[in-house]
Design an enzyme around this catalytic site. Structure first.
Site, PDB file in Angstrom:
ATOM      1  N   GLU A 128       0.849  -1.191   0.000  1.00 32.22           N
ATOM      2  CA  GLU A 128       0.000   0.000   0.000  1.00 32.22           C
ATOM      3  C   GLU A 128       0.889   1.248   0.000  1.00 32.22           C
ATOM      4  O   GLU A 128       1.850   1.306   0.766  1.00 32.22           O
ATOM      5  CB  GLU A 128      -0.902   0.030   1.233  1.00 32.22           C
ATOM      6  CG  GLU A 128      -1.939   1.131   1.137  1.00 32.22           C
ATOM      7  CD  GLU A 128      -2.893   1.175   2.339  1.00 32.22           C
ATOM      8  OE1 GLU A 128      -2.765   0.334   3.248  1.00 32.22           O
ATOM      9  OE2 GLU A 128      -3.757   2.056   2.339  1.00 32.22           O
ATOM     10  N   GLY A 268       3.502   2.662  10.806  1.00 36.10           N
ATOM     11  CA  GLY A 268       3.254   1.845  11.992  1.00 36.10           C
ATOM     12  C   GLY A 268       3.093   0.367  11.691  1.00 36.10           C
ATOM     13  O   GLY A 268       3.745  -0.484  12.296  1.00 36.10           O
ATOM     14  N   MET A 270       0.826  -2.642   8.738  1.00 34.29           N
ATOM     15  CA  MET A 270       0.089  -2.812   7.493  1.00 34.29           C
ATOM     16  C   MET A 270      -0.807  -4.037   7.571  1.00 34.29           C
ATOM     17  O   MET A 270      -0.374  -5.106   7.978  1.00 34.29           O
ATOM     18  CB  MET A 270       1.099  -2.939   6.336  1.00 34.29           C
ATOM     19  CG  MET A 270       0.459  -3.170   4.989  1.00 34.29           C
ATOM     20  SD  MET A 270      -0.571  -1.743   4.487  1.00 34.29           S
ATOM     21  CE  MET A 270      -1.831  -2.597   3.554  1.00 34.29           C
ATOM     22  N   GLU A 305      -5.088  -2.723  12.898  1.00 37.52           N
ATOM     23  CA  GLU A 305      -4.798  -3.580  11.734  1.00 37.52           C
ATOM     24  C   GLU A 305      -5.749  -4.766  11.706  1.00 37.52           C
ATOM     25  O   GLU A 305      -6.216  -5.175  10.645  1.00 37.52           O
ATOM     26  CB  GLU A 305      -3.344  -4.053  11.746  1.00 37.52           C
ATOM     27  CG  GLU A 305      -2.298  -2.946  11.859  1.00 37.52           C
ATOM     28  CD  GLU A 305      -2.460  -1.799  10.869  1.00 37.52           C
ATOM     29  OE1 GLU A 305      -2.998  -2.021   9.763  1.00 37.52           O
ATOM     30  OE2 GLU A 305      -2.069  -0.659  11.218  1.00 37.52           O
ATOM     31  N   HIS A 308      -9.103  -3.790  10.302  1.00 43.55           N
ATOM     32  CA  HIS A 308      -9.092  -3.601   8.847  1.00 43.55           C
ATOM     33  C   HIS A 308      -9.567  -4.864   8.113  1.00 43.55           C
ATOM     34  O   HIS A 308      -9.966  -4.784   6.952  1.00 43.55           O
ATOM     35  CB  HIS A 308      -7.680  -3.278   8.364  1.00 43.55           C
ATOM     36  CG  HIS A 308      -7.375  -1.805   8.269  1.00 43.55           C
ATOM     37  ND1 HIS A 308      -8.255  -0.888   7.733  1.00 43.55           N
ATOM     38  CD2 HIS A 308      -6.254  -1.097   8.608  1.00 43.55           C
ATOM     39  CE1 HIS A 308      -7.680   0.319   7.755  1.00 43.55           C
ATOM     40  NE2 HIS A 308      -6.485   0.219   8.293  1.00 43.55           N
TER      41      HIS A 308
HETATM   42  N1  B3K Z   1      -2.852   1.053   5.725  1.00 43.71           N
HETATM   43  C1  B3K Z   1      -1.550   1.243   6.274  1.00 43.71           C
HETATM   44  C2  B3K Z   1      -0.859   2.479   5.806  1.00 43.71           C
HETATM   45  C3  B3K Z   1      -0.181   2.370   4.505  1.00 43.71           C
HETATM   46  C4  B3K Z   1       0.624   3.620   4.220  1.00 43.71           C
HETATM   47  C5  B3K Z   1       1.180   3.623   2.842  1.00 43.71           C
HETATM   48  N2  B3K Z   1       2.046   4.765   2.611  1.00 43.71           N
HETATM   49  C6  B3K Z   1      -1.563   1.223   7.764  1.00 43.71           C
HETATM   50  C7  B3K Z   1      -2.877   1.492   8.401  1.00 43.71           C
HETATM   51  O1  B3K Z   1      -3.441   2.551   8.298  1.00 43.71           O
HETATM   52  O2  B3K Z   1      -3.398   0.597   9.003  1.00 43.71           O
HETATM   53 ZN    ZN Z   2      -5.334   1.852   8.801  1.00 44.21          ZN
END
Ligand code: B3K
Ligand code: ZN
Length: 885
Positions: A128, A268, A270, A305, A308
């Site tokens: 990402e 932090g 992913m 995470e 998500h």
């Molecule tokens: N989704 C990732 C962040 C990705 C950043 C890319 N530059 C972490 C998070 O928000 O959970």
């Molecule tokens: Zn996130």
């Protein structure tokens, strides 16, 4: 820029993909010099597009060495396709076909930490937002969702662990010292959720049984030697899984959930499907090495995470403009989780402080953008406090408008409609509105308008009529590209306190009976009046309870009203807020005195107000610790027309010293009462006691007398928990004591084997307000423990100085600015994402005096004039210059 000015991507140009990809079969051959990636894609024309003719196939790809292309089994010759630095295009393709590409990549040379790279000798990936195109040719956009099979082959001794998304389907050896594993992910996903990890890792394992009885294996992988620091992360994961079932009815959907912690990571963590990759900072912790804030951070990020998996993975974003669809919502979910696990009020206070000190400045600076941006040059620049934290506030307001049950209904409908899809913020809001019948049409402006709305509220009590009228005015300030704004829909949660401090029943004019003592007013116009009837005496209004909207509130409350609210408001957040408003008022007047050369005096009434909180501190130490902190220098800056970092610092330090002196016995006693040698636990109560104790010590150290120094040194040498040790080191690093240097040197000697603790050591030195800080920071760049390629080190030392030390960074000669620009330029060729992130302070230059503005502008001009700049840094630098005027 060597390739010309990079172009902006615009939301209004969105088109569905020309081709869909149903399955992806990946084969990685990991090597010491290069890695070969063979990808077999089954593609078909997208029926949702109305192209007259069969469109060409265009795949994204960057820094890939193309070895071969095969279409439906037939090898293509270079005449059959074109390759540019960013794309592979095949002009003629059938309606449905299989494409096989083979590419070579060099993860060993990847210092940008995006795509496939190496960290401490292990392979790991970060896709990402657009890193997958650095791994293989693909339609690298979130609305192309496919089923993945991933086969990894690697040297067995070097890389005993081979991981990817989904379930392990098969594994074996190839006979030449190499082995392989094949992973299958049954859930279609966008490529940004792909992950691969290969390395010498150890794991800790636990289990979770879901509500419907599925047994899930939970594993956390770390470098050998760190197995003793994952217990808290594992417990946090289990708690999150349970919470999501209880609160949202959302269960985990695979038999395995893996987390890998790596030391080199741009942010932090992913949320890759079933294979979360984490910065070690958000996994590794034991009391000796991690602070209470670290423990809370781990709990929140592990939960974030994990959450998500539903909000982001099962339902994902159509395009990157919709980023807040998953991030705002998931931050809201992790905030609520942490509130349920710890103290709700303290969590809310911390979140609001973060919003105000990080997001508000962004919203009034050069990079201001709506929660759903309209355009970007580099998407990685838009993983911002606005998209995340203001995005979470937008979700929180929907929660307030719909109520908890309505919100849950909306979430249920959202999943019912969109599971397995890539959708937009509009789809989310539609589900919320349709499930409840609440009209959110005006509310949707929150997604489109940048800038922090301002509310001006005044109250008038009519003795004879026993009515109380609240007049509310709202304005949304102009931001770059958005000169005119419309009034938005603001939920203003409020109550009225009677003379005895109790909440009054609230009855609006026209209502038959009172409806509760705390209610939501719908502010929807530029100016509006709410009239309460049957109000027995002049009330004190408690406005914006729980910080019910991300706005700047101006209310006509007297100091006496605020003191009354501090003591009586039934809303804990507003009790804290009343103190903050008082503190801000006072400090800003001291700033003005300082600027005018008047003598600084702290009024006795303020000392009394602080004394009252301190007296009551033991009842809720965590809350008291928050209430006794004076507004930060960064926050005070946001409250000024022109920020004066020197006057702010002087005023705040004066107030701290005066309070320290005036209440010395009370600080000492409170410190003593909370400094007991109880066994270390990380529950909210124990965290609160440590916070209060260290706050008392911070005040005492403002005097730097012998007793305070003795206490600090005692704590520094005697404490077991890192929270206490690092607090003491921080006080010492600000002090003029001869013991300072020994403590700093000793700390490094003691902890040099623990990279995360060394980061704290860099951070403490970078944020010291002593005059020689920049000199020290510059020297530390050459310290053997500093690595410019490690984002955590960069954030601790360079970021700590530029972002966390306003008085030193903004030193009038501009040396801080020069230092930051030098470091940005040094870092940009290696890691553009981290370089661009460091530039935050420059994007706020408009808020400073003309001299500082000119100095910052000169540095920005030097940056944009540098050839070969990344789009990341170019975007922030050029936008900052444009807005500088
Ligand atoms: N989704 C990732 C962040 C990705 C950043 C890319 N530059 C972490 C998070 O928000 O959970
Ligand atoms: Zn996130």
């Amino acid at each position: 820029m060597d390739k010309g000015t990079p172009k902006a991507i615009r939301l209004q140009d969105y088109r569905p993909p020309a081709h869909l990809i149903d399955t992806v079969d990946l084969h990685f051959d990991l090597g010491e010099d290069a890695t070969t990636v063979r990808a077999v894609l089954s593609l078909r024309r997208n029926p949702a597009r109305d192209d007259a003719e069969n469109p060409p196939l265009t795949l994204d790809g960057q820094r890939l060495e193309l070895v071969s292309v095969t279409l439906d089994g037939k090898a293509l010759s270079p005449d059959d396709y074109t390759v540019t630095p960013d794309h592979l295009t095949i002009p003629r393709v059938p309606d449905a076909f299989t494409l096989e590409t083979v590419v070579r990549i060099k993860p060993q040379e990847n210092t940008a930490l995006e795509g496939l790279y190496k960290s401490s000798g292990n392979f790991c990936s970060q896709c990402e937002a657009e890193g997958f195109r650095k791994i293989t040719y693909f339609a690298d956009r979130p609305d192309v969702m496919a089923r993945y099979t991933t086969t990894i082959t690697a040297d067995k001794a070097r890389y005993p662990v081979l991981l990817s998304n989904g379930n392990l389907a098969d594994s074996g050896e190839t006979g030449d010292g190499r082995h392989w594993a094949r992973w299958e992910d049954p859930f279609p996903k966008p490529c940004y959720l792909f992950a691969l990890v290969a390395g010498n890792l150890r794991h800790v394992e636990d289990r979770f049984r879901t509500a419907s009885g599925r047994d899930v294996t939970l594993r956390i992988y770390v470098e050998p030697g760190n197995e003793d620091k994952v217990d808290h992360a594992m417990r946090s994961l289990i708690k999150s899984m349970r919470w999501d079932e209880e609160v949202y009815g959302l269960e985990y959907d695979l038999d395995i959930f893996n987390i890998v912690a790596v030391g080199d990571f741009n942010m932090g963590a992913m949320e890759n499907k079933s294979l979360n990759v984490f910065n070690t900072k958000y996994i590794l912790a034991k009391p000796e090495t991690a602070t209470d804030q670290d423990f809370l951070g781990i709990e929140a990020v592990v939960a974030h995470e994990y959450f998500h998996n539903w909000t982001g993975n099962r339902v994902t974003c159509r395009d990157w403009f919709q980023l807040s669809l998953k991030e705002g919502l998931t931050v809201f979910r992790d905030q609520e989780f942490s509130s349920d696990m710890n103290s709700r009020a303290v969590k809310r206070i911390a979140d609001v402080q973060r919003l105000r000190t990080v997001q508000f400045p962004e919203d009034s600076g050069a990079m201001a953008h709506p929660v759903r941006p309209d355009s970007y040059v580099e998407i990685n620049n838009f993983y911002t406090p606005t998209v995340y934290d203001k995005g979470a506030e937008v979700i929180r307001m929907i929660h307030t408008l719909l109520g908890p049950q309505g919100f849950r209904k909306g979430m249920d409908l959202y999943f019912q409609r969109h599971d397995g899809q890539a959708v937009t913020c509009d789809d989310f809001v539609a589900a919320m509105a349709d499930a409840t019948g609440v009209d959110l049409s005006q509310f949707k402006l929150w997604y489109r308008q940048a800038g922090t709305p301002e509310l001006d509220v005044s109250g008038a009590y009519d003795d004879a009529a026993r009515t109380y009228r609240l007049t509310v005015k709202q304005t949304v300030p102009p931001t770059p590209g958005q000169p005119d704004k419309q009034p938005t829909h603001i939920p203003l949660v409020m109550g009225l306190l009677g003379p005895d401090g109790a909440d009054l029943p609230l009855r609006l004019k026209g209502e038959d009976a009172p409806a509760g003592t705390s209610r939501t007013l719908h502010v929807t116009q530029a100016e509006q009046t709410f009239e309460f009837v049957d109000v027995p005496a002049r009330p004190v209004p408690s406005l914006l309870r729980g910080f019910s909207a991300p706005v700047k509130l101006k209310a006509d409350l007297s100091d006496a009203d605020l003191t009354f609210l501090m003591a009586n408001d039934s809303d804990a957040f507003n009790r804290w807020e009343a103190g903050q408003i008082l503190g801000t008022r006072l400090l800003l007047s001291l700033v003005a005195d300082q600027q005018a050369g008047r003598e600084l005096v702290l009024p006795q009434s303020f000392i009394d107000a602080v004394a009252a909180v301190l007296k009551d501190a033991d009842r809720d130490p965590a809350f008291a610790a928050q209430a006794l902190v004076l507004p930060t220098e960064a926050y005070l800056g946001t409250q000024m027309e022109v920020i004066d970092p020197d006057a702010i610092h002087t005023a705040r330090e004066f107030a701290r010293r005066t309070l320290a002196k005036a209440l010395r016995p009370e600080w000492l006693a409170t410190h003593r009462r909370n400094a007991g040698n109880e066994p270390f636990t990380v529950d909210a109560a124990a965290i609160g006691r440590r916070a209060l104790k260290n706050l008392c010590l911070a005040y005492l150290m403002a005097l730097e007398d012998e007793e305070a120094l003795g206490l600090t040194l005692g704590q520094y040498h005697g404490a077991q928990a890192m929270t206490d040790v690092i607090a003491a080191l921080q006080f010492l690093s600000n002090a003029d004591a001869p013991e300072r240097e020994d403590a700093i040197a000793g700390f490094y000697e003691r902890w040099k084997g623990e990279p995360l603790v060394v980061d704290k050591w860099f951070g403490v030195q970078a944020t010291s307000h002593r005059a020689d800080t920049l000199e020290r920071v510059t020297k530390l760049l050459d310290h053997p423990a500093f690595e410019i390629r490690n984002p955590n080190k960069v954030y601790a030392l360079i970021g700590g100085f530029a972002g966390g030390n306003p008085v030193r960074f903004h030193e009038a000669g501009g040396a801080g600015y020069r230092f930051l620009a030098d470091q940005v330029l040094r870092l940009d060729p290696m890691n553009p994402q981290v370089a661009a992130r460091l530039m935050g302070p420059f994007s706020r230059l408009r808020r400073y005096d003309s001299k500082r503005r000119a100095l910052m502008r000169a540095e920005l001009e030097r940056i944009v004039a540098t050839p070969g700049l990344s789009p990341d840094v170019f975007e922030v630098a050029s936008k900052s210059l444009e807005a500088a005027g």
